[in-house]
Design a protein around this motif. Structure first.
Motif, PDB file in Angstrom:
ATOM      1  N   ASN A  79      -1.038  -4.051   2.733  1.00 13.02           N
ATOM      2  CA  ASN A  79      -1.204  -2.688   3.254  1.00 13.02           C
ATOM      3  C   ASN A  79      -2.303  -2.589   4.303  1.00 13.02           C
ATOM      4  O   ASN A  79      -2.695  -1.495   4.692  1.00 13.02           O
ATOM      5  CB  ASN A  79      -1.479  -1.713   2.109  1.00 13.02           C
ATOM      6  CG  ASN A  79      -2.679  -2.145   1.280  1.00 13.02           C
ATOM      7  OD1 ASN A  79      -3.476  -2.980   1.716  1.00 13.02           O
ATOM      8  ND2 ASN A  79      -2.801  -1.581   0.101  1.00 13.02           N
ATOM      9  N   VAL A  81      -7.570   6.714  -3.505  1.00 14.05           N
ATOM     10  CA  VAL A  81      -6.386   7.545  -3.222  1.00 14.05           C
ATOM     11  C   VAL A  81      -6.209   8.731  -4.170  1.00 14.05           C
ATOM     12  O   VAL A  81      -5.461   9.656  -3.870  1.00 14.05           O
ATOM     13  CB  VAL A  81      -5.080   6.704  -3.242  1.00 14.05           C
ATOM     14  CG1 VAL A  81      -5.094   5.705  -2.089  1.00 14.05           C
ATOM     15  CG2 VAL A  81      -4.908   5.989  -4.564  1.00 14.05           C
ATOM     16  N   GLY A 111      -8.331  12.792   3.456  1.00 10.05           N
ATOM     17  CA  GLY A 111      -6.958  12.441   3.842  1.00 10.05           C
ATOM     18  C   GLY A 111      -6.915  11.574   5.090  1.00 10.05           C
ATOM     19  O   GLY A 111      -6.098  10.661   5.213  1.00 10.05           O
ATOM     20  N   GLY A 151      -8.250   5.303   2.788  1.00  8.30           N
ATOM     21  CA  GLY A 151      -6.987   4.621   2.545  1.00  8.30           C
ATOM     22  C   GLY A 151      -7.195   3.159   2.821  1.00  8.30           C
ATOM     23  O   GLY A 151      -8.188   2.789   3.472  1.00  8.30           O
ATOM     24  N   ARG A 205       0.243   2.161   2.111  1.00  6.02           N
ATOM     25  CA  ARG A 205      -0.343   2.099   3.451  1.00  6.02           C
ATOM     26  C   ARG A 205      -0.353   3.511   4.041  1.00  6.02           C
ATOM     27  O   ARG A 205       0.557   4.291   3.826  1.00  6.02           O
ATOM     28  CB  ARG A 205       0.532   1.173   4.300  1.00  6.02           C
ATOM     29  CG  ARG A 205       0.039   0.969   5.720  1.00  6.02           C
ATOM     30  CD  ARG A 205       1.121   0.259   6.525  1.00  6.02           C
ATOM     31  NE  ARG A 205       1.095  -1.189   6.324  1.00  6.02           N
ATOM     32  CZ  ARG A 205       0.342  -2.020   7.053  1.00  6.02           C
ATOM     33  NH1 ARG A 205      -0.451  -1.534   7.991  1.00  6.02           N
ATOM     34  NH2 ARG A 205       0.385  -3.317   6.848  1.00  6.02           N
ATOM     35  N   ARG A 206      -1.436   3.843   4.727  1.00  2.00           N
ATOM     36  CA  ARG A 206      -1.470   5.127   5.437  1.00  2.00           C
ATOM     37  C   ARG A 206      -1.702   4.855   6.902  1.00  2.00           C
ATOM     38  O   ARG A 206      -2.222   3.805   7.263  1.00  2.00           O
ATOM     39  CB  ARG A 206      -2.633   5.988   4.940  1.00  2.00           C
ATOM     40  CG  ARG A 206      -2.455   6.528   3.558  1.00  2.00           C
ATOM     41  CD  ARG A 206      -3.500   7.626   3.367  1.00  2.00           C
ATOM     42  NE  ARG A 206      -3.796   7.812   1.950  1.00  2.00           N
ATOM     43  CZ  ARG A 206      -4.753   8.603   1.499  1.00  2.00           C
ATOM     44  NH1 ARG A 206      -5.519   9.258   2.353  1.00  2.00           N
ATOM     45  NH2 ARG A 206      -4.973   8.744   0.213  1.00  2.00           N
TER      46      ARG A 206
END
Lengths: 462, 465
Positions: A32, A130, A200, A204, A234-235
């Motif tokens: 990720n 997360v 947000g 990550g 994954r972001r």
């Protein structure tokens, strides 16, 4: 004393060059995008484990300053599964210590714990990467705690105020001008949604690195990291929002600050490049040595000439760190003696800078600084925490830990002419900001600077 | 690369080593036995002039760290010369033997040494860390010995360092925390030598002469008053020979008489110091315990749950986590040769002082009365045993532990017995020790702030004046 101790030399089989000591970092990238770094040190059965996020003061906007640091506090307030404060309770139950710090360029969380408890802390770190729950009630209390922290570290410390002011003026339109802890007004206005946005955007696996130093085998760490962090979704990686460089400095600035101090103080700073922004890649190393010429050890110019020789300073120092995401500052600072006063000290410091521009340093003093830096590199490796810190910082700002492999070589290669060249190019009035702190006796006038005053440089612990 | 070398565990050979006069702590292989069984093998010996040596061999980094501690802290400042110990320490890098201050500075820097000297209430400590490259360590220890036996104490250096110290003291008055701590010691210790600040007091520093400095150094930097802690890459034999030639050359002298016993407080004292600050500092406490006391461990374990355990402590839980009143809130025992203080403290916005102080008082009083819960006791023991390896992680950590063990006579098996002693602590030992040492009715309370709480103490003290 007799010099009959050749046996000391005979015990040096273990002597290694400092460069070799830096070499054994092992790394992996998870699927990720999260990176993992391991630095084994088997002297004691303990580890320092750190998770570094690439987010800090440099990413913040006016009106929301301090949000990275408040979020760092809230990371201890629980997730879906872990209650408020429970993270630290679990770590303590296993005999570990944990904390976190926020800087201009990063936010990092760490635990120091027995090596066989590593899995526990990795599980907890992965969870809060997360699953953080931002609870309104916890937020209201914590933002109040941070205001107390600001009073403690800045408002009631005249020198911190002076440094905060210096930064706020020196950088013009760049986020390095803002205090990491935030302006008091911004802290009062901060809302939970600001933290949600921040979390947000920046928290990550793609924006994080795990660093483990201590009594571990790299393969075991990679396996644990895959289990706990590798499974996180994954972001999208956050794009840099703020410009990296401040607009060019347009002329020297001075601030005269009055505060409830007992002792006058003076600090000045020049806008200088970091590694990527340097015109030549040797420049940051030359600046580092220049700082040493002025202030490394007792024989450097400031202690020898200003403190011992002419008695113009009660104390004096320099600070320059070439490791940053954006170009930063080269500082000189000091407290005058009653005889010299602020004017005398200011003249003396500026003369020291002028001399560096006008004539090359002697090979002898340069050599002495290089030896001290080389010895310091060995001494610092005595700390497992420091080893992890170094790798985490270098990776997060984008230099890579490989910077360490060549660091001393690059330092050794710097010449007197190069030091003169960086002094000429960067230590000039157009790039300078100077702040003078004038003590004001208690009870006279408005001695307490308002909360709009500026902020200190160092990372803030939780 | 060197980081992978692990010092060989000492197992079977121990009996033989003890016969050879070495005191050795058993070291099972940490890999097999787990961190709680990790220990460090300490060797001790005494030099001919009485210097006590504690040594740990750690070959992984090419460096040596050495601390020498003298019973020569500020508690040994003579009457009328408060600050002499600190001033002596600050002058030790200002020239010695045939080296001027500048020569000394150049030499230390050329060798790449980390050299420092400082004073606390009990000890004056001088330390040097050196590479083992070439003869660096040999030169470092030789230089250290010259500093102790032939300090220059020139008039010029005295004038300068005194003036710098006076400036530092002046600056301390900017810092509400330091102002509070100084007032706290003054109130808790009264006429005892622990009462005055380690940096001294300006009026008396002004009277210090070169012969005061020389007298203090001659009287205190002697073999029978010295403990040396050494950790690093050099082998025992090399360390032994080198120490005999260096610190072994200090005159034997005599250790000073023990300090007077600390009297207990007669009743409560409240001190308010008016200072224009945005945040008030609150300290509360009284004389606690000595470093070598039998109740050291019950108090250590007990204080963890009260205010020593950071976020795991009651004070942090109530004052910061429940009420958001303070960034930091703590309690600690700071044991010394004689009874060092117990102190609990916090900082909070001026308006919140009454609320924060009463929470602090209630929690401390309740804890002295009731002690920890069974869960708290278990948590404290788990933390203190589990975190033990962190106390002896780096060479510098170990040097610090050795110096403390030697100075306070804690026994060379102190580290080895640390975990069992923590484990043995019972709940009633904690409440017993707390109640014997602490009395909520006789606390000194110091507030440095801009608003005196309505009902707070008659004793006003203008610490700013």
């Amino acid at each position: 004393m007799a010099r009959s101790l050749s046996l000391i030399v005979a015990t040096l089989a273990l002597l290694v060059s400092p460069a070799a000591l830096a070499a054994d970092v092992v790394s992996r990238t998870l699927d990720n995008g999260m990176e993992v770094f391991v630095k084994p040190d088997h002297r004691a059965p303990v580890v320092t484990s750190m998770v570094w996020y690439r987010v800090g003061g440099i990413d913040e906007d006016l009106g929301r300053t301090g949000v990275s640091h408040v979020l760092e506090h809230m990371m201890f307030k629980g997730t879906e599964e872990v209650g408020p404060g429970e993270f630290s309770e679990v770590v303590a139950r296993h005999g570990g210590k944990d904390n976190a710090f926020t800087g201009q360029d990063y936010t990092a969380y760490f635990q120091q714990i027995a090596a066989d408890r590593l899995e526990t802390v990795l599980r907890l770190e992965a969870d809060r990467m997360v699953n953080l729950r931002l609870r309104p009630q916890e937020f209201r209390k914590e933002v109040q705690v941070v205001q107390e922290e600001r009073r403690l570290r800045v408002e009631d410390d005249p020198r911190s105020l002076a440094q905060e002011t210096l930064r706020s003026v020196a950088f013009d339109a760049h986020a390095y001008a803002y205090p990491i802890i935030g302006w008091m007004e911004d802290l009062r206005a901060l809302e939970l949604t600001d933290l949600e946005t921040w979390y947000g955007r920046y928290y990550g696996p793609g924006n994080a690195r795990l660093v483990v130093a201590g009594d571990v085998e790299p393969q075991r760490v990679f396996r644990l990291a895959r289990n706990y962090f590798g499974t996180l979704p994954r972001r999208a990686e956050p794009a840099a929002v703020n410009p990296n460089e401040a607009p060019p400095s347009r002329g020297s600035r001075r601030i005269d600050l009055e505060a409830q101090a007992r002792v006058p103080y003076l600090a000045l700073a020049y806008r200088v490049p970091n590694l990527p922004a340097a015109e030549h890649d040797w420049e940051p190393y030359a600046l580092r040595l220049l700082a040493g010429i002025l202030n490394e050890g007792r024989s450097a110019r400031l202690p020898r000439q200003l403190v011992r020789g002419e008695g113009l300073a009660a104390s004096a120092g320099t600070h320059y760190d070439p490791k940053s995401r954006a170009p930063g500052l080269f500082y000189l600072y000091g407290a005058p003696t009653p005889d010299s006063g602020l004017d005398g000290l200011e003249d003396a410091l500026l003369q020291q800078v002028a001399r560096l521009r006008e004539e090359p340093v002697t090979p002898e003093e340069l050599d002495r600084v290089k030896r001290q830096i080389a010895a310091g590199e060995v001494f610092q490796r005595d700390s497992v925490f420091y080893q992890a810190m170094q790798v985490g910082q270098l990776e997060t700002i984008g230099y890579g830990h490989e910077y360490l492999d060549t660091y001393l070589e690059r330092i050794r290669a710097v010449t007197p002419e190069q030091i003169q060249e960086v002094a000429e190019r960067y230590l000039k009035p157009q790039r300078r900001t100077l702040v003078r702190l004038h003590p004001q006796p208690p009870g006279e006038g408005d001695g307490i600077p308002g909360p709009g005053s500026p902020a200190g440089g160092g990372p803030h612990d939780r | 690369m060197t980081a992978r070398i692990r010092s060989a565990p000492i197992g079977i050979g121990v009996a033989a080593l003890i016969l050879l006069g070495l005191v050795v702590i058993l070291l099972p292989d940490p890999r097999k036995a787990g961190p709680e069984h990790y220990s460090v093998p300490i060797q001790t010996w005494t030099l001919d002039n009485g210097v006590e040596v504690l040594y740990v061999h750690r070959p992984q980094l090419p460096m040596m760290s050495l601390d020498v501690a003298f019973d020569a802290g500020s508690a040994r400042d003579p009457e009328g010369r408060f600050g002499l110990s600190t001033l002596t320490a600050r002058l030790l890098d200002q020239g010695a033997g045939d080296l001027s201050a500048d020569d000394f500075a150049r030499k230390v820097d050329q060798l790449g040494l980390d050299f420092g000297a400082s004073s606390g209430r009990d000890q004056l400590t001088v330390g040097v860390t050196s590479l083992t490259e070439g003869e660096t360590t040999e030169e470092a220890w030789s230089l250290l010995t010259t500093v102790l036996t032939e300090p220059a104490f020139t008039g010029e250096a005295l004038q300068r360092e005194r003036r710098r110290l006076l400036t530092a003291i002046q600056r301390d008055r900017e810092d509400p925390k330091t102002v509070g701590v100084k007032a706290f010691y003054r109130e808790v210790y009264g006429d005892h030598p622990y009462a005055h600040p380690t940096d001294g007091v300006p009026e008396e520093l002004r009277n210090v002469t070169r012969s005061d400095l020389r007298g203090f150094a001659d009287g205190h930097f002697v073999g029978r008053n010295a403990t040396v802690a050494v950790v690093g890459a050099l082998e025992r034999k090399a360390v032994e020979d080198l120490l005999a030639e260096t610190l072994g050359q200090l005159p034997a002298g005599e250790a000073p008489e023990p300090l007077p016993v600390v009297p207990s407080l007669e009743g409560p004292k409240e001190v308010f110091i008016d200072k224009e600050v945005s945040q008030a500092h609150v300290l509360m406490g009284q004389p606690g315990t000595t470093r070598d006391a039998p109740d050291y461990f019950p108090l250590l374990v007990g204080n963890y749950s009260l205010g020593g355990g950071g976020f795991a402590s009651r004070l942090m839980g109530v004052v910061r986590e429940e009420h958001g009143l303070s960034y930091s809130v703590f309690s600690t025992f700071a044991p010394m040769s004689r009874r060092g203080p117990f102190v609990a403290g916090l900082q909070t916005a001026n308006d919140n002082v009454p609320q924060a102080l009463s929470l602090l008082q209630e929690e401390v009083a309740r804890y002295i009365r009731m002690g920890p819960t069974d869960d708290e006791l278990r948590a404290a023991k788990r933390y203190l045993t589990g975190s033990f390896p962190l106390k002896v992680e780096s060479n510098q950590d170990i040097v610090g532990q050795l110096a403390t063990m030697g100075f306070y006579g804690l026994g060379t098996d102190y580290l080895e017995r640390y975990i069992p002693r923590v484990r043995q602590v019972k709940r009633n030992a904690i409440t017993g020790a707390m109640q014997e040492r602490l009395d909520p009715q006789r606390m000194v309370t110091v507030i440095v702030g801009s608003q005196r709480p309505g009902d707070f103490g008659g004793d006003s003290d203008d610490g700013d004046g």
